[in-house]
Motif scaffolding. Sequence first.
Motif, PDB file in Angstrom:
ATOM      1  N   ALA A 250       0.832  -1.200   0.000  1.00 34.61           N
ATOM      2  CA  ALA A 250       0.000   0.000   0.000  1.00 34.61           C
ATOM      3  C   ALA A 250       0.871   1.256   0.000  1.00 34.61           C
ATOM      4  O   ALA A 250       2.001   1.241   0.456  1.00 34.61           O
TER       5      ALA A 250
ATOM      6  N   GLU B 264       0.246  -1.011  -5.345  1.00 32.08           N
ATOM      7  CA  GLU B 264      -1.008  -1.364  -4.681  1.00 32.08           C
ATOM      8  C   GLU B 264      -1.774  -2.421  -5.461  1.00 32.08           C
ATOM      9  O   GLU B 264      -1.571  -2.603  -6.661  1.00 32.08           O
TER      10      GLU B 264
ATOM     11  N   MET C 157      -5.613  -2.200   0.123  1.00 33.55           N
ATOM     12  CA  MET C 157      -4.651  -1.800  -0.894  1.00 33.55           C
ATOM     13  C   MET C 157      -3.436  -2.722  -0.961  1.00 33.55           C
ATOM     14  O   MET C 157      -2.749  -2.780  -1.976  1.00 33.55           O
TER      15      MET C 157
END
Length: 531
Positions: free
Chosen positions: A277, A283, A371
């Motif tokens: 993330a 991501e 994410m």
Amino acid sequence: MNTPYNIPIKQSVRIASLGRKCIPLSLAFRTECVLLALFLAGILFSSCDFEEKNINPNNSTTIEPAPLLTYSQLYTSNEGLSKRVQVGYCMMMVQQTASLDREEMAGDKYLETEMLGVYFTDTYASTIKNIQELINRTADNPEFVNTYAIALIWKSFLFHRITDLYGDVPYSEAGNGYETQIFYPKYDRQQDIYAGLIHDIETGLSLLDPAAPAIAGDIIYSGNIDRWKKFGNSLLLRLGMRMEHADAGLARSTVAKAVQGGVMQEPSDICMVRHVAGKSSTENTLSSVFRSHGLLNSGAVKISKIFMDRLKITNDPRLPVYCALPDGTTDIDKQKGLQNGYDVLTIYDGDPSFQSLRDYSTFNPATILLMDAPVVHLTPAEVELLQAEAVLKGWINGDAKTHYEKAVRLSMEQQAIYGAGGIIPEEQIDAYLAQNLFDKAPTTETKLNLIGTEFWVATFLNGYESYANWRRTGYPQLFPTSYSGSPNKGKIPRRFTYPTEEYSINLEHVEEANANQGADALSTRIWWDNM
């Protein structure tokens, strides 16, 4: 040795996905330029952590094998493929998801759009070209024998997904135009492609050597040879089962060889790409597109009623991992699936109680849409289910119930990859298995249905496999929709159609493929889809 990466960007228009010449502003060209810029900027990742590798463009004028491998693995889950192909078509068509949308989520109603060609154009423009370049760079080089071995295996993974979607596709001449000067590759027949995939996997497995130089750039197994061997054999198992109705003899021998060679057994054997993330380049792309396109609130993607009903009827503890209301609520009694095959005007016919899409479940943003959520390609649970099926059919020795129950447990334990919200307590797993669903299925046919249905549940978010396995087995038993605006109403599509640009730039070969395989239509069955 000249490669596409040591020439000026302005010349790279000649290095297209299949080796095509001069395709102005094509996806292949854009991908080439973006990839070249990424590599020369040094922002791709190493085998252990996306952010450890930093390539200095002043040190080399060519690209080393490591970033080629990294890119080929990473790009399998790009944004367009995740949203438009996997969710928008594959998961919609096998009724894991549902939508009132008629455009990007057209698979819900079996509508034909340009999105059907996205996987073809994107994959040839990126991963295929780069994995072939990796193979060219590492072949016959003792320093990279292990990298070459896994490149052969990964190439087979990439091509099996393409051919499973489209059938006959460019294979033997694809992705190598700069070396061979073949800019308009022929379409190989799927049975020949499968023979090539099996050969390359077996070759790769035979070359893997723990004593040879280590693998760099591997973001899946960090160069672990034992795990790559298990992945290769597990991929052989998948391909073997896929061929059962097309070439039973080859299918059975491939399955037996795979199991004997050693397949996935433990949670750590899972084939997945771990994301990071904080940066768009690292991501999870599906999570990113859900956020950037506002899909949670727009209601474009919902859990199918058929899928939700299965989870609820069996008290499946994966339900709150997979599903949530748009506001994040995961209370099981509040979850609701959407009927497939309706739009914003006709939904009231299918669901008279319909008031708002906010009342229907979507993907859980706190687990599978994090994410840093991994993207999964092949799991020990899937491998156990395939073995359970093979045992029932008498192809291998073993106990089908043991394989089935191990698959269920592995799948439920696997949800922990999505963080704390994905952890399913042991007592919930035990309670699910205590229902004894396997023994309650009285016949071989009903047991196969159970295994196929569990496969459908366990491969949620791997829609490519859910769709392929349903076409092969017919399980779970789905009820096709009959949307009035669809030319395919009442029939779940059997394949994807080729991108329209192929009819402009490679007409001779795409027409030859249609003559061999059948009309370029959603209803045409590919070679192994011969049930």
